[in-house]
Design a protein around this motif. Structure first.
Motif, PDB file in Angstrom:
ATOM      1  N   VAL A  78       0.870  -1.172   0.000  1.00 23.00           N
ATOM      2  CA  VAL A  78       0.000   0.000   0.000  1.00 23.00           C
ATOM      3  C   VAL A  78       0.906   1.220   0.000  1.00 23.00           C
ATOM      4  O   VAL A  78       1.836   1.310   0.795  1.00 23.00           O
ATOM      5  N   PHE A  79       0.629   2.152  -0.903  1.00 19.14           N
ATOM      6  CA  PHE A  79       1.461   3.346  -1.022  1.00 19.14           C
ATOM      7  C   PHE A  79       1.319   4.268   0.172  1.00 19.14           C
ATOM      8  O   PHE A  79       0.269   4.339   0.798  1.00 19.14           O
ATOM      9  N   ALA A  80       2.376   5.010   0.461  1.00 12.48           N
ATOM     10  CA  ALA A  80       2.363   5.989   1.542  1.00 12.48           C
ATOM     11  C   ALA A  80       1.273   7.019   1.296  1.00 12.48           C
ATOM     12  O   ALA A  80       0.988   7.371   0.154  1.00 12.48           O
ATOM     13  N   ASP A  81       0.679   7.468   2.367  1.00 13.26           N
ATOM     14  CA  ASP A  81      -0.382   8.470   2.336  1.00 13.26           C
ATOM     15  C   ASP A  81      -1.647   8.009   1.628  1.00 13.26           C
ATOM     16  O   ASP A  81      -2.500   8.819   1.293  1.00 13.26           O
ATOM     17  N   ALA A  82      -1.755   6.715   1.377  1.00 11.33           N
ATOM     18  CA  ALA A  82      -2.997   6.190   0.804  1.00 11.33           C
ATOM     19  C   ALA A  82      -3.941   5.867   1.947  1.00 11.33           C
ATOM     20  O   ALA A  82      -3.537   5.357   2.978  1.00 11.33           O
ATOM     21  N   THR A  83      -5.187   6.217   1.781  1.00  9.83           N
ATOM     22  CA  THR A  83      -6.184   5.890   2.790  1.00  9.83           C
ATOM     23  C   THR A  83      -7.329   5.188   2.092  1.00  9.83           C
ATOM     24  O   THR A  83      -7.854   5.684   1.108  1.00  9.83           O
ATOM     25  N   GLY A  84      -7.711   4.044   2.587  1.00  9.31           N
ATOM     26  CA  GLY A  84      -8.823   3.342   1.972  1.00  9.31           C
ATOM     27  C   GLY A  84      -9.024   1.983   2.583  1.00  9.31           C
ATOM     28  O   GLY A  84      -8.273   1.556   3.460  1.00  9.31           O
ATOM     29  N   THR A  85     -10.041   1.327   2.129  1.00  8.35           N
ATOM     30  CA  THR A  85     -10.356  -0.025   2.567  1.00  8.35           C
ATOM     31  C   THR A  85     -10.513  -0.878   1.317  1.00  8.35           C
ATOM     32  O   THR A  85     -11.168  -0.474   0.362  1.00  8.35           O
ATOM     33  N   PHE A  86      -9.888  -2.042   1.329  1.00  7.44           N
ATOM     34  CA  PHE A  86     -10.012  -2.933   0.176  1.00  7.44           C
ATOM     35  C   PHE A  86      -9.942  -4.377   0.642  1.00  7.44           C
ATOM     36  O   PHE A  86      -9.472  -4.665   1.737  1.00  7.44           O
ATOM     37  N   VAL A  87     -10.441  -5.259  -0.199  1.00  8.48           N
ATOM     38  CA  VAL A  87     -10.362  -6.696   0.043  1.00  8.48           C
ATOM     39  C   VAL A  87      -9.973  -7.365  -1.269  1.00  8.48           C
ATOM     40  O   VAL A  87     -10.126  -6.786  -2.345  1.00  8.48           O
ATOM     41  N   LEU A  88      -9.469  -8.597  -1.176  1.00  3.57           N
ATOM     42  CA  LEU A  88      -9.220  -9.417  -2.349  1.00  3.57           C
ATOM     43  C   LEU A  88     -10.240 -10.540  -2.352  1.00  3.57           C
ATOM     44  O   LEU A  88     -10.429 -11.222  -1.340  1.00  3.57           O
ATOM     45  N   ARG A  89     -10.898 -10.694  -3.487  1.00  7.05           N
ATOM     46  CA  ARG A  89     -11.959 -11.696  -3.619  1.00  7.05           C
ATOM     47  C   ARG A  89     -11.535 -12.825  -4.557  1.00  7.05           C
ATOM     48  O   ARG A  89     -10.778 -12.595  -5.492  1.00  7.05           O
ATOM     49  N   ASN A  90     -12.034 -14.020  -4.286  1.00  2.63           N
ATOM     50  CA  ASN A  90     -11.790 -15.179  -5.140  1.00  2.63           C
ATOM     51  C   ASN A  90     -12.871 -15.193  -6.210  1.00  2.63           C
ATOM     52  O   ASN A  90     -14.007 -15.555  -5.948  1.00  2.63           O
ATOM     53  N   GLY A  91     -12.525 -14.733  -7.401  1.00  3.31           N
ATOM     54  CA  GLY A  91     -13.512 -14.707  -8.474  1.00  3.31           C
ATOM     55  C   GLY A  91     -13.324 -13.504  -9.378  1.00  3.31           C
ATOM     56  O   GLY A  91     -12.224 -12.995  -9.546  1.00  3.31           O
ATOM     57  N   THR A  92     -14.439 -13.016  -9.920  1.00  3.23           N
ATOM     58  CA  THR A  92     -14.361 -11.984 -10.956  1.00  3.23           C
ATOM     59  C   THR A  92     -15.123 -10.709 -10.620  1.00  3.23           C
ATOM     60  O   THR A  92     -15.238  -9.826 -11.462  1.00  3.23           O
ATOM     61  N   GLY A  93     -15.673 -10.601  -9.414  1.00  2.00           N
ATOM     62  CA  GLY A  93     -16.438  -9.392  -9.118  1.00  2.00           C
ATOM     63  C   GLY A  93     -16.692  -9.165  -7.641  1.00  2.00           C
ATOM     64  O   GLY A  93     -16.271  -9.945  -6.783  1.00  2.00           O
ATOM     65  N   THR A  94     -17.398  -8.090  -7.357  1.00  2.00           N
ATOM     66  CA  THR A  94     -17.633  -7.656  -5.982  1.00  2.00           C
ATOM     67  C   THR A  94     -18.537  -8.593  -5.186  1.00  2.00           C
ATOM     68  O   THR A  94     -18.569  -8.515  -3.967  1.00  2.00           O
ATOM     69  N   GLY A  95     -19.249  -9.482  -5.835  1.00  2.00           N
ATOM     70  CA  GLY A  95     -20.125 -10.415  -5.120  1.00  2.00           C
ATOM     71  C   GLY A  95     -19.451 -11.708  -4.707  1.00  2.00           C
ATOM     72  O   GLY A  95     -20.058 -12.547  -4.037  1.00  2.00           O
ATOM     73  N   ASP A  96     -18.203 -11.887  -5.089  1.00  2.36           N
ATOM     74  CA  ASP A  96     -17.505 -13.134  -4.796  1.00  2.36           C
ATOM     75  C   ASP A  96     -16.928 -13.151  -3.375  1.00  2.36           C
ATOM     76  O   ASP A  96     -16.871 -12.134  -2.698  1.00  2.36           O
ATOM     77  N   THR A  97     -16.494 -14.326  -2.940  1.00  7.77           N
ATOM     78  CA  THR A  97     -16.022 -14.553  -1.579  1.00  7.77           C
ATOM     79  C   THR A  97     -14.743 -13.781  -1.269  1.00  7.77           C
ATOM     80  O   THR A  97     -13.780 -13.835  -2.027  1.00  7.77           O
ATOM     81  N   VAL A  98     -14.748 -13.071  -0.135  1.00  2.31           N
ATOM     82  CA  VAL A  98     -13.546 -12.368   0.324  1.00  2.31           C
ATOM     83  C   VAL A  98     -12.575 -13.400   0.889  1.00  2.31           C
ATOM     84  O   VAL A  98     -12.924 -14.175   1.766  1.00  2.31           O
ATOM     85  N   LEU A  99     -11.344 -13.409   0.361  1.00  2.00           N
ATOM     86  CA  LEU A  99     -10.314 -14.295   0.894  1.00  2.00           C
ATOM     87  C   LEU A  99      -9.299 -13.547   1.727  1.00  2.00           C
ATOM     88  O   LEU A  99      -8.624 -14.133   2.556  1.00  2.00           O
ATOM     89  N   TRP A 100      -9.157 -12.239   1.493  1.00  2.00           N
ATOM     90  CA  TRP A 100      -8.183 -11.482   2.273  1.00  2.00           C
ATOM     91  C   TRP A 100      -8.587 -10.019   2.361  1.00  2.00           C
ATOM     92  O   TRP A 100      -9.033  -9.412   1.403  1.00  2.00           O
ATOM     93  N   GLY A 101      -8.407  -9.463   3.564  1.00  2.00           N
ATOM     94  CA  GLY A 101      -8.603  -8.040   3.796  1.00  2.00           C
ATOM     95  C   GLY A 101      -7.718  -7.639   4.956  1.00  2.00           C
ATOM     96  O   GLY A 101      -7.667  -8.339   5.963  1.00  2.00           O
ATOM     97  N   PRO A 102      -6.982  -6.530   4.813  1.00  2.00           N
ATOM     98  CA  PRO A 102      -6.084  -6.134   5.896  1.00  2.00           C
ATOM     99  C   PRO A 102      -6.846  -5.797   7.162  1.00  2.00           C
ATOM    100  O   PRO A 102      -7.829  -5.067   7.114  1.00  2.00           O
ATOM    101  N   GLU A 103      -6.407  -6.369   8.264  1.00  2.00           N
ATOM    102  CA  GLU A 103      -7.084  -6.155   9.542  1.00  2.00           C
ATOM    103  C   GLU A 103      -8.598  -6.313   9.390  1.00  2.00           C
ATOM    104  O   GLU A 103      -9.377  -5.457   9.791  1.00  2.00           O
ATOM    105  N   THR A 104      -8.992  -7.416   8.762  1.00  2.00           N
ATOM    106  CA  THR A 104     -10.403  -7.695   8.472  1.00  2.00           C
ATOM    107  C   THR A 104     -11.107  -6.499   7.849  1.00  2.00           C
ATOM    108  O   THR A 104     -12.145  -6.042   8.305  1.00  2.00           O
TER     109      THR A 104
END
Length: 100
Positions: free
Chosen positions: A30-56
């Motif tokens: 994650v770049f310095a001074d970046a603020t945001g929330t994100f997750v990595l999903r197994n699949g091709t879109g926002t409805g797919d299963t979350v496999l990883w997210g920083p600090e949940t």
């Protein structure tokens, strides 16, 4: 022998590499001074299963590095889902072709 890892920079929802192709993620920076929330999903879109997210999926503030020495497996492809803010990340990964 596997191909060398590739890196991609993302700041909005999108596939890591080719959409739907099996992916191994090696690290997230994650770049310095970046603020945001994100997750990595197994699949091709926002409805797919979350496999990883920083600090949940808590907000990420400032520079951070998340290494996965053994790789994190996304068999249905890896999708970067920015859920809030403006996180800018670099993801290092490989994509693999599964045997039939």
């Amino acid at each position: 022998m596997s191909a060398p890892a590739v890196a991609v920079q993302l700041s909005a929802d999108g596939a890591v590499g080719t959409s739907g192709k099996a992916t191994i993620v090696w690290s997230i920076t994650v770049f310095a001074d970046a603020t945001g929330t994100f997750v990595l999903r197994n699949g091709t879109g926002t409805g797919d299963t979350v496999l990883w997210g920083p600090e949940t999926a808590a907000a990420v503030v400032g520079a951070r590095h998340y290494p996965f020495p053994n790789g994190m497996w996304f068999p249905a492809g890896c999708f970067f889902d920015e859920t809030a803010g403006a996180a800018v990340v670099t993801i290092t990964y490989n994509q693999v072709t599964l045997a039939a």
